[in-house]
Scaffold this motif. Structure first.
Motif, PDB file in Angstrom:
ATOM      1  N   ASP A   1      -8.846  10.275  -1.676  1.00  0.00           N
ATOM      2  CA  ASP A   1      -9.368  11.515  -2.264  1.00  0.00           C
ATOM      3  C   ASP A   1      -8.296  12.547  -2.575  1.00  0.00           C
ATOM      4  OD1 ASP A   1     -11.950  10.563  -2.113  1.00  0.00           O
ATOM      5  OD2 ASP A   1     -12.260  11.349  -0.079  1.00  0.00           O
ATOM      6  N   ARG A   2      -7.050  12.190  -2.317  1.00  0.00           N
ATOM      7  CA  ARG A   2      -5.998  13.186  -2.537  1.00  0.00           C
ATOM      8  C   ARG A   2      -6.005  13.662  -3.984  1.00  0.00           C
ATOM      9  NH1 ARG A   2      -0.852  10.059  -1.099  1.00  0.00           N
ATOM     10  NH2 ARG A   2      -2.114   8.490  -2.141  1.00  0.00           N
TER      11      ARG A   2
ATOM     12  N   PHE B   1       0.849  -1.191   0.000  1.00  0.00           N
ATOM     13  CA  PHE B   1       0.000   0.000   0.000  1.00  0.00           C
ATOM     14  C   PHE B   1       0.880   1.234   0.000  1.00  0.00           C
ATOM     15  CE2 PHE B   1      -3.182  -2.957   1.437  1.00  0.00           C
ATOM     16  CZ  PHE B   1      -4.362  -2.431   0.952  1.00  0.00           C
ATOM     17  N   HIS B   2       0.578   2.143  -0.891  1.00  0.00           N
ATOM     18  CA  HIS B   2       1.322   3.391  -0.918  1.00  0.00           C
ATOM     19  C   HIS B   2       0.941   4.196   0.318  1.00  0.00           C
ATOM     20  CE1 HIS B   2       3.259   6.915  -2.201  1.00  0.00           C
ATOM     21  NE2 HIS B   2       2.152   7.580  -2.464  1.00  0.00           N
ATOM     22  N   GLY B   3       1.915   4.587   1.103  1.00  0.00           N
ATOM     23  CA  GLY B   3       1.602   5.382   2.293  1.00  0.00           C
ATOM     24  C   GLY B   3       1.742   4.598   3.593  1.00  0.00           C
TER      25      GLY B   3
ATOM     26  N   THR C   1      -9.499   1.105  16.137  1.00  0.00           N
ATOM     27  CA  THR C   1      -8.243   0.388  16.388  1.00  0.00           C
ATOM     28  C   THR C   1      -7.097   1.055  15.629  1.00  0.00           C
ATOM     29  OG1 THR C   1      -9.575  -1.629  16.473  1.00  0.00           O
ATOM     30  CG2 THR C   1      -7.181  -1.896  16.350  1.00  0.00           C
ATOM     31  N   LEU C   2      -7.372   1.414  14.379  1.00  0.00           N
ATOM     32  CA  LEU C   2      -6.329   2.056  13.571  1.00  0.00           C
ATOM     33  C   LEU C   2      -5.950   3.419  14.145  1.00  0.00           C
ATOM     34  CD1 LEU C   2      -7.484   1.056   9.980  1.00  0.00           C
ATOM     35  CD2 LEU C   2      -5.271   0.533  11.020  1.00  0.00           C
TER      36      LEU C   2
ATOM     37  N   GLY D   1      -4.441   6.893  10.983  1.00  0.00           N
ATOM     38  CA  GLY D   1      -5.402   5.820  11.171  1.00  0.00           C
ATOM     39  C   GLY D   1      -6.550   5.926  10.178  1.00  0.00           C
ATOM     40  N   GLN D   2      -7.043   7.144  10.014  1.00  0.00           N
ATOM     41  CA  GLN D   2      -8.151   7.380   9.094  1.00  0.00           C
ATOM     42  C   GLN D   2      -7.731   7.103   7.639  1.00  0.00           C
ATOM     43  OE1 GLN D   2      -9.906  11.050  10.225  1.00  0.00           O
ATOM     44  NE2 GLN D   2     -11.914  10.100   9.985  1.00  0.00           N
ATOM     45  N   PHE D   3      -6.519   7.547   7.308  1.00  0.00           N
ATOM     46  CA  PHE D   3      -6.018   7.337   5.947  1.00  0.00           C
ATOM     47  C   PHE D   3      -5.902   5.833   5.646  1.00  0.00           C
ATOM     48  CE2 PHE D   3      -2.323   7.042   2.959  1.00  0.00           C
ATOM     49  CZ  PHE D   3      -2.963   7.584   1.861  1.00  0.00           C
TER      50      PHE D   3
END
Ligand SMILES: [Mg+2]
Length: 362
Positions: free
Chosen positions: A234-235, A183-185, A212-213, A222-224
Motif C-alpha cells: 500500500d505504500r 522481493f523488493h524490501g 512466525t514472520l 514481519g507484517q510487511f
C-alpha cells in the motif's frame, strides 16, 4: 478502492550508458565507471559488455580488472549524470506530478486516473521510454503494475530496453514462483534467515503464518513481508517535495564575544544542517551564515561553490571565512547555518566519497 497504476522506470546501466553516448570510442566495449583500478576505488557502474564478465557495481575496481582485463576504466562525471537525470525527471513530469525518484536513474510514477495515452499505464510507460531515448539518446526499462513492489520487480524482467506488465490477475502466480531474494524490501540478511527455515519462494513465504514472520523480523517488517507475499503493497508514491533550503539555528543562553565559542556553535549548526540534508538525499551549492547580535540586528552572508559540498567540513571552511568578515565588536546572541540551491544527491553520488581519497590528479 480503485486499482492504482504504478510505473517503475529504471535507466539501463545509467552512468556507463552516458559515457558510451558521449564517447563513441567506448561504444560496444566493456566500460567501467569508477575509481582507479590500481587503487582502492569501487565500480559505480558497468556497461553491459563489462557485466558479461561478471563485473557488478560496488565490487572493487581491482576485482573488476581481474574479471575483465580489457575493460576501459573512466572516472564518474556526476555533474553530467545529474543534468541528464533532471532532463529525465522533466519528461516524467509531463506524465504525472506524482514522481518519486529513488536515485539519479530510477523513479516510481503513479499515473492512476491519468487520461493521456488512452489512460493506459503501459502506453504511458512506452511513451516515456521513447521520449527519453529521443531526447537523451539513452535507453530505459519500465515495469507496470498496481503497486510499487510489483512495478519494481517488473522493470527488471525485460531489462535492458524493455517493458513488463504484471496485472492483478497475474500477480499471485508471479509472486508464488518468485525467489524471495527478488522481493523488493527483503534484504540479504532476511533472505538468509528465511532460507535457513526452508523458505525460498513467494509461495513458501505466503504459507508462513504472520506470527512466525513477526517472531523472526519484528512487528513492522514481519507484517510487511506477510503483505508483499500476498501481493499487497500500500505504500504511496511520494512526490518529491521541492525544498528550497535546509538550515538550523541556535540562540545562546548568554550573548557572546568569544570567537572560538561562536565558531564552535556555527560548526555545530553546519554539521546538524548537513546531516539533515544528507538524510534527505540532497546536496547544496550555497551555504549561508546568519548572525543575530545582542541589539537584535541581523546579518546574513552567503557563499556559493561550483560543485555541491561533499561534507560538512567543506562547508565549515567557508563559514569560517564568512564569519571572519563579520563585525566582531558586537555581542552575538544567535547563529544559524542554511544550505540552499539544493539538488538530489543520489545513492551513487554518496559513493563519490569512495573515489575521492585516491589521487585526484589521476
Ligand atoms: Mg538503473
Amino acid at each position: 478502492m480503485t486499482q492504482r497504476k504504478i510505473i517503475h522506470l529504471d535507466m539501463d546501466a545509467f552512468f556507463a550508458s552516458v559515457e558510451q553516448r558521449d564517447n563513441p570510442a567506448y561504444r560496444g566495449k566493456p566500460l567501467i565507471v569508477g575509481g582507479d583500478p590500481n587503487g582502492r576505488g569501487v565500480v559505480a557502474a558497468a556497461s553491459y559488455e563489462a557485466r558479461a564478465f561478471g563485473v557488478r557495481s560496488a565490487i572493487s575496481c581491482y576485482e573488476a580488472k581481474k574479471r575483465c582485463p580489457d575493460a576501459i576504466f573512466v572516472r564518474p562525471r556526476f555533474e553530467v549524470y545529474r543534468a541528464v537525470s533532471q532532463e529525465i525527471r522533466a519528461i516524467m513530469g509531463e506524465l504525472t506530478e506524482l514522481v518519486e525518484p529513488l536515485s539519479l536513474d530510477e523513479a516510481y510514477l503513479d499515473v492512476t486516473g491519468k487520461t493521456a495515452h488512452q489512460g493506459s499505464a503501459t502506453l504511458m510507460a512506452n511513451w516515456l521510454r521513447t521520449a527519453i531515448y529521443e531526447r537523451t539518446g539513452l535507453t530505459a526499462s519500465a515495469g507496470v503494475s498496481f503497486n510499487k513492489m510489483l512495478a519494481k520487480i517488473a522493470s527488471d524482467i525485460n531489462k535492458p530496453n524493455g517493458i513488463a506488465i504484471i496485472t492483478p490477475a497475474q500477480a499471485q502466480d508471479f509472486i508464488a514462483a518468485l525467489p524471495i531474494e527478488r522481493f523488493h524490501g527483503i534484504g540479504k540478511a532476511s533472505a538468509k534467515r528465511l532460507h535457513d527455515i526452508g523458505v525460498t519462494t513467494g509461495d513458501e513465504l505466503r504459507k508462513l503464518p504472520l506470527a512466525t514472520l513477526v517472531d523472526l523480523f519484528g512487528q513492522k517488517r514481519g507484517q510487511f513481508y506477510h503483505q508483499i507475499a500476498h501481493g499487497i503493497d500500500d505504500r504511496a508514491v511520494k512526490a518529491e517535495r521541492v525544498r528550497k533550503s535546509i538550515g538550523t539555528e541556535i540562540t545562546f543562553s548568554e550573548n557572546s564575544l568569544n570567537d572560538d565559542f561562536i565558531l564552535g556553535k556555527i560548526y555545530e549548526q553546519a554539521f546538524e544542517a548537513f546531516g539533515e540534508m544528507s538524510a534527505k538525499e540532497l546536496c547544496a551549492t550555497t551555504v549561508t551564515l546568519k548572525i543575530k547580535y545582542a541589539n537584535f540586528n541581523q546579518i546574513t552572508r552567503s557563499h556559493t561553490v561550483k560543485t555541491p559540498f561533499k561534507n560538512a567540513n567543506a562547508a565549515a571552511l567557508w563559514l569560517k571565512e564568512l564569519y571572519a568578515h563579520t563585525d566582531k565588536h558586537l555581542p552575538v546572541r544567535l547563529v544559524g547555518v542554511t544550505f540552499s540551491h539544493l539538488s538530489p544527491a543520489s545513492v551513487a553520488y554518496r559513493q563519490l566519497d569512495l573515489f575521492e581519497w585516491e589521487n585526484k590528479s589521476a
